[in-house]
Design a protein around this motif. Structure first.
Motif, mmCIF file in Angstrom:
data_model
loop_
_atom_site.group_PDB
_atom_site.id
_atom_site.type_symbol
_atom_site.label_atom_id
_atom_site.label_comp_id
_atom_site.label_asym_id
_atom_site.label_seq_id
_atom_site.Cartn_x
_atom_site.Cartn_y
_atom_site.Cartn_z
ATOM 1 N N ARG A 53 -5.732 6.761 0.004
ATOM 2 C CA ARG A 53 -4.414 7.327 0.333
ATOM 3 C C ARG A 53 -3.967 8.267 -0.780
ATOM 4 O O ARG A 53 -3.439 9.353 -0.531
ATOM 5 C CB ARG A 53 -3.354 6.211 0.503
ATOM 6 C CG ARG A 53 -3.518 5.308 1.693
ATOM 7 C CD ARG A 53 -3.455 6.030 3.029
ATOM 8 N NE ARG A 53 -2.178 6.611 3.396
ATOM 9 C CZ ARG A 53 -1.456 6.232 4.439
ATOM 10 N NH1 ARG A 53 -1.843 5.225 5.203
ATOM 11 N NH2 ARG A 53 -0.344 6.854 4.748
ATOM 12 N N GLU B 4 -8.048 0.485 -0.330
ATOM 13 C CA GLU B 4 -7.055 1.036 0.589
ATOM 14 C C GLU B 4 -6.157 2.047 -0.100
ATOM 15 O O GLU B 4 -5.819 3.077 0.470
ATOM 16 C CB GLU B 4 -6.158 -0.093 1.115
ATOM 17 C CG GLU B 4 -6.582 -0.649 2.432
ATOM 18 C CD GLU B 4 -5.520 -1.577 2.980
ATOM 19 O OE1 GLU B 4 -5.231 -2.583 2.300
ATOM 20 O OE2 GLU B 4 -4.987 -1.299 4.053
ATOM 21 N N PHE C 155 -7.722 -4.130 -1.786
ATOM 22 C CA PHE C 155 -6.482 -3.406 -2.030
ATOM 23 C C PHE C 155 -6.772 -2.036 -2.644
ATOM 24 O O PHE C 155 -6.249 -1.011 -2.202
ATOM 25 C CB PHE C 155 -5.572 -4.221 -2.950
ATOM 26 C CG PHE C 155 -4.268 -3.538 -3.244
ATOM 27 C CD1 PHE C 155 -3.257 -3.509 -2.302
ATOM 28 C CD2 PHE C 155 -4.061 -2.883 -4.458
ATOM 29 C CE1 PHE C 155 -2.057 -2.858 -2.563
ATOM 30 C CE2 PHE C 155 -2.872 -2.238 -4.723
ATOM 31 C CZ PHE C 155 -1.867 -2.230 -3.777
ATOM 32 N N ILE D 20 5.720 -0.395 7.070
ATOM 33 C CA ILE D 20 4.991 -1.651 7.242
ATOM 34 C C ILE D 20 5.802 -2.762 6.601
ATOM 35 O O ILE D 20 6.160 -2.691 5.428
ATOM 36 C CB ILE D 20 3.595 -1.576 6.591
ATOM 37 C CG1 ILE D 20 2.750 -0.489 7.260
ATOM 38 C CG2 ILE D 20 2.891 -2.926 6.689
ATOM 39 C CD1 ILE D 20 1.431 -0.213 6.575
ATOM 40 N N GLU E 213 9.724 2.211 4.050
ATOM 41 C CA GLU E 213 8.469 1.557 4.413
ATOM 42 C C GLU E 213 8.339 1.401 5.923
ATOM 43 O O GLU E 213 9.298 1.036 6.598
ATOM 44 C CB GLU E 213 8.401 0.172 3.770
ATOM 45 C CG GLU E 213 8.037 0.217 2.302
ATOM 46 C CD GLU E 213 7.845 -1.183 1.745
ATOM 47 O OE1 GLU E 213 6.709 -1.670 1.780
ATOM 48 O OE2 GLU E 213 8.837 -1.775 1.294
ATOM 49 N N ILE F 145 0.838 -1.197 0.000
ATOM 50 C CA ILE F 145 0.000 0.000 0.000
ATOM 51 C C ILE F 145 0.878 1.254 0.000
ATOM 52 O O ILE F 145 0.645 2.203 -0.751
ATOM 53 C CB ILE F 145 -0.899 0.036 1.258
ATOM 54 C CG1 ILE F 145 -1.887 -1.121 1.230
ATOM 55 C CG2 ILE F 145 -1.615 1.374 1.384
ATOM 56 C CD1 ILE F 145 -2.923 -1.031 0.179
ATOM 57 N N GLU F 146 1.906 1.242 0.848
ATOM 58 C CA GLU F 146 2.739 2.439 0.973
ATOM 59 C C GLU F 146 3.457 2.764 -0.333
ATOM 60 O O GLU F 146 3.396 3.888 -0.824
ATOM 61 C CB GLU F 146 3.783 2.228 2.069
ATOM 62 C CG GLU F 146 3.225 2.219 3.459
ATOM 63 C CD GLU F 146 4.344 2.014 4.467
ATOM 64 O OE1 GLU F 146 4.885 0.888 4.518
ATOM 65 O OE2 GLU F 146 4.686 2.966 5.179
#
Lengths: 332, 285
Positions: A110, A106, A103, A193, A191, A77-78
């Motif tokens: 962002r 999400e 996905f 995560i 990152e 995601i990031e």
């Protein structure tokens, strides 16, 4: 780079071949672009993604932006939201569409936040208004209401699209598209995560929330024994069986199958409703069904008024008759 | 040992079962609705409370703030949250916040957190609310706070300044380790919420200390207007059920079932993913 009229579609290829939402959106984008002008583009991140790039071109993408790097191997995601926002700022598309997989749901918020633009969730249709703006059509309140939403000033106009909403174009092997490879930018943020484990575990049972056909029985089925007929019908139709609260309380079926406010909301293509009057707690959970066939002796039941087809008859007898009819129709 | 600060975001939503309902059009009269705590928000609160309880057992301090934005009546769900175990309730409420889309909602929530609880370790939201169902506020609040976020969590375990989060999305079982501060949204099937103890609820209402915060207190300018400032605009809202054909079939059971397949066999066979023969000619429809 000046603003373009381009329509971008995020390439969400995890679970491809089953997950076809990107192809579905490309088809609609192609249609929208005939009215707005601009180019239909796909955006793909990952490692060794050539096959998806080819697939998107064969399904309508005129241009594909690709960042292919071993560092993008994980669906992150990031990283992916950072890259998508970066590319949008660089190439300035008019519209950015994302499939409403988990996905997609999400990553899109962002990116919209980063770009300070609007985003409509889980659209079930897209149109173009007289000003050339994107009309984003989305359900709210469990589908009881449908809202038409626009993004008057901010760009890109963003929406996530419910899988299965549009029909993909036929695969065209001869289609040609421009492919723009971009290196991973140097300023990728660190990152926060770390993915410890990611295992593909498709659920064996499709589950009532995802089933294309759901058969729900109410008290009107008569008895626990007669209720079981619904399972025979479900087997024939590749369907899942659900139930109303009184039926679950009577122990005709487990709580897992409860469809209602305290149970599961469902969105099947076809819903069969056998012997259900239609208490609000129940109907609120089923209004997302595309096509409803209700069977009830009482033509005035709420459920019958909500149905596309209302059959005024005994639920149990109609169930048996449909079982017979289908057996005949699928016989070789 | 440092106290852990958790913020749980809650939303008040209309209670569907109590809604005045126009059965002819299938329309909800939302303006007459009774409020309740959004079901997924309840699960987010439960996750926060379980983390607090497990830390309590180890003698580690935890403070849980229940945070909501909404009309004054949304105060109810914050009392409820306190009765269930939250340490504090905060309601962001102002006429000028009404009509905020997810971008503005996350901006307003984020403004409060940055101003009043800048050292929050963990923010927990429901993955989506039962009314607008966007699933966007959680991720956008993380963006506003510049912290990482993991959606649709089914389990959270804290280990020092990290959170280990499990989830099951898009057919993938995943485990992540996220640096704190971070945000997690709770899946609509996880963390079965506890029921409110009646005594607890009474105590919570007797102790009317929900903090009310308006736009001015958040430092939002005089020209701030969430409805006007939201990047998206709702053109209109309509009820989809009014468009149904509502075809009524009556008569002998065999006949109506035949009629069903003659007229709608295509819809049914398409959803089944199987071809069905027509009744008369054995032709595939």
């Amino acid at each position: 780079m000046t603003k373009t009229k381009d329509i971008w579609v995020l390439g969400d290829y995890r679970n491809y071949f089953q997950n076809r939402v990107t192809l579905q959106i490309l088809a609609r984008a192609t249609d929208l672009a005939t009215r707005t002008g601009g180019c239909v583009c796909a955006v793909v991140f990952g490692e060794k993604v050539d096959e998806y790039v080819r697939e998107y071109i064969a399904h309508g993408a005129e241009r594909v932006y690709v960042v292919d790097d071993p560092g993008l191997k994980n669906y992150s995601i990031e990283n992916y939201s950072f890259l998508l926002a970066w590319l949008v700022e660089k190439f300035k598309p008019e519209t950015l569409l994302v499939g409403a997989t988990r996905f997609g749901q999400e990553i899109a918020p962002r990116v919209a936040k980063e770009l300070k633009t609007g985003l409509t969730a889980d659209c079930i249709d897209l149109e173009i208004d007289e000003k050339g703006g994107l009309v984003q059509i989305a359900p709210s309140f469990g589908g009881n209401l449908i809202a038409r939403i626009i993004t008057p000033e901010k760009r890109p106009q963003m929406a996530t699209i419910r899988p299965g909403t549009f029909h993909e174009l036929a695969h065209d092997n001869g289609a040609r598209g421009e492919i723009i490879h971009l290196p991973l930018p140097e300023h990728m943020p660190k990152e926060k995560i770390l993915c410890i484990k990611s295992e593909y575990k498709p659920s064996k049972i499709k589950g009532i929330e995802k089933a294309d056909i759901v058969i729900i029985g109410g008290r009107g089925m008569g008895s626990k024994g007669k209720f079981k007929k619904l399972f025979e019908l479900a087997d024939l139709m590749n369907a899942e069986v659900g139930a109303t609260r009184p039926v679950v309380y009577a122990n005709w079926i487990g709580h897992d199958s409860l469809v209602g406010q305290a149970g599961k909301p469902i969105k099947p293509k076809v819903l069969f409703s056998f012997g259900i009057s239609g208490a609000i707690q129940h109907t609120a959970a089923i209004v997302d069904a595309d096509f409803i066939v209700a069977i009830n002796k009482n033509p005035n039941a709420v459920m019958m008024k909500m149905a596309d087809v209302a059959i005024v008859a005994d639920a149990n007898q109609v169930c048996s008759a449909i079982i017979r009819a289908i057996k005949e129709k699928i016989r070789d | 040992m440092k106290m852990l600060k958790i913020i749980v975001c809650l939303k008040q939503v209309p209670m569907v079962s109590e809604l005045p309902w126009n059965s002819k059009t299938g329309t909800l009269k939302r303006e007459l609705a009774q409020g309740m705590m959004d079901p997924c928000s309840r699960r987010a609160l439960e996750a926060g409370l379980q983390i607090k309880e497990s830390r309590d057992r180890k003698g580690m301090e935890t403070h849980v703030t229940a945070l909501s934005m909404g009309p004054a009546m949304a105060e109810e769900i914050l009392h409820q949250a306190k009765a269930l175990g939250a340490d504090r309730g905060v309601l962001l409420s102002d006429r000028r916040m009404a009509g905020a889309d997810t971008f503005l909602t996350s901006l307003i929530l984020g403004k409060y957190i940055k101003k009043e609880i800048p050292d929050a370790d963990l923010v927990i939201c429901g993955s989506q609310t039962s009314d607008s169902e966007t699933a966007q506020v959680g991720p956008q609040l993380a963006g506003e706070l510049s912290i990482p976020a993991i959606g649709y969590a089914i389990d959270i375990q804290l280990q020092g300044q990290k959170a280990r989060v499990r989830r099951y999305v898009d057919d993938f079982q995943e485990t992540f380790e996220m640096d704190l501060p971070g945000l997690v949204t709770i899946d609509q099937g996880a963390y079965t919420p506890r029921y409110t103890a009646l005594g607890g609820l009474q105590d919570a209402f007797d102790e009317p200390d929900i903090s009310m915060v308006d736009a001015h207190m958040l430092g939002l300018g005089h020209d701030f207007n969430a409805l006007k400032d939201s990047p998206t605009r709702i053109i209109d809202v309509y009820s989809p059920t009014t468009q149904k054909e509502n075809k009524v079939l009556k008569g002998a059971v065999k006949n109506v079932v035949d009629q069903l397949f003659e007229e709608y066999g295509k819809v049914i066979s398409h959803a089944m993913g199987k071809d069905l023969k027509t009744h008369d000619h054995g032709e595939v429809i």
